[in-house]
Design a protein around this motif. Structure first.
Motif, short mmCIF file in Angstrom:
data_model
loop_
_atom_site.label_atom_id
_atom_site.label_comp_id
_atom_site.label_asym_id
_atom_site.label_seq_id
_atom_site.Cartn_x
_atom_site.Cartn_y
_atom_site.Cartn_z
N UNK A 144 0.86 -1.19 0.00
CA UNK A 144 0.00 0.00 0.00
C UNK A 144 0.89 1.24 0.00
N UNK A 145 0.50 2.20 -0.79
CA UNK A 145 1.21 3.48 -0.82
C UNK A 145 1.03 4.18 0.52
N UNK A 146 2.07 4.85 1.02
CA UNK A 146 1.96 5.53 2.32
C UNK A 146 0.82 6.56 2.40
N UNK A 147 0.43 7.13 1.27
CA UNK A 147 -0.66 8.12 1.27
C UNK A 147 -2.04 7.51 1.04
N UNK A 148 -2.12 6.22 0.84
CA UNK A 148 -3.39 5.55 0.58
C UNK A 148 -3.89 4.89 1.87
N UNK A 149 -4.41 5.73 2.77
CA UNK A 149 -4.83 5.25 4.09
C UNK A 149 -5.97 4.24 4.01
N UNK A 150 -6.87 4.40 3.07
CA UNK A 150 -7.99 3.46 2.95
C UNK A 150 -7.48 2.04 2.67
N UNK A 151 -6.50 1.92 1.79
CA UNK A 151 -5.94 0.59 1.48
C UNK A 151 -5.21 0.02 2.70
N UNK A 152 -4.50 0.87 3.42
CA UNK A 152 -3.80 0.40 4.62
C UNK A 152 -4.80 -0.13 5.66
N UNK A 153 -5.87 0.59 5.88
CA UNK A 153 -6.90 0.16 6.84
C UNK A 153 -7.57 -1.13 6.38
N UNK A 154 -7.85 -1.23 5.10
CA UNK A 154 -8.47 -2.44 4.57
C UNK A 154 -7.57 -3.65 4.80
N UNK A 155 -6.29 -3.52 4.49
CA UNK A 155 -5.37 -4.64 4.66
C UNK A 155 -5.31 -5.10 6.11
N UNK A 156 -5.27 -4.15 7.02
CA UNK A 156 -5.24 -4.53 8.44
C UNK A 156 -6.57 -5.16 8.87
#
Length: 181
Positions: A144-156
């Motif tokens: 996930x790109x550091x600026x793509x918070x939605x993708x980071x949250x989804x992965x977690x």
């Protein structure tokens, strides 16, 4: 979507279609490439990842991944909301043929109009179910790109843990180990 991590109850054909509560996940067809290119080639929609520069590049991406499906038993699916003819996304498990050596990964790409509807989590859980019960992958990665918070949250949300920032890619590497039965 109910996930049966270790039971192996699901009869998901590796190269076939998968149905979730709200989505139909199908093998991409070449006739769908123009619709897929509508977002896979959109610089705004794909600003944090690989952008297909033209229709031929998109067609090549789909063709190479489908070749890998025959070899690996998995590759990204075309994503549709049930009852809707339009494609809303593309994604799932894959072993990146364009940047090999990282092992099985999870990725998801959606039309901007499909963002925020929970489709990414639903697709991810279906892909991880296949990884666990049909393919037996011990480890799946995602980026996930550091600026793509939605993708980071989804992965977690679906069980991935951030491991480290990969400077050369400017991506955060996430990993998810297969749950013990």
């Amino acid at each position: 979507m109910a996930v049966r991590w270790c039971l192996g109850e699901r009869k998901i054909p590796l190269s076939g279609n998968v149905e979730t509560d709200r989505l139909l996940l199908t093998r991409p067809k070449f006739s769908e490439v123009p619709e897929l290119y509508g977002f896979l080639g959109d610089p705004w929609a794909m600003q944090f990842t690989q952008i297909d520069k033209d229709l031929a590049s998109c067609r090549r991406r789909i063709a190479v991944h489908e070749w890998r499906r025959r070899r690996d038993g998995f590759a990204p699916w075309t994503v549709r909301a049930k009852g809707q003819p339009e494609i809303v996304g593309w994604g799932g498990l894959y072993d990146d043929p364009f940047d090999p050596g990282r092992g099985p990964e999870l990725a998801f790409f959606f039309q901007p109009r499909a963002w925020g509807q929970g489709y990414g989590a639903e697709l991810s859980l279906a892909a991880l179910d296949v990884a666990d019960t049909k393919v037996g992958l011990p480890l799946v990665s995602a980026f996930a790109h550091p600026n793509k918070e939605a993708s980071q949250k989804l992965l977690q949300k679906v069980g991935f843990q951030p491991e480290r920032h990969v400077e050369s890619m400017n991506r955060i590497l996430y990993r998810r180990r297969r749950p013990a039965c």
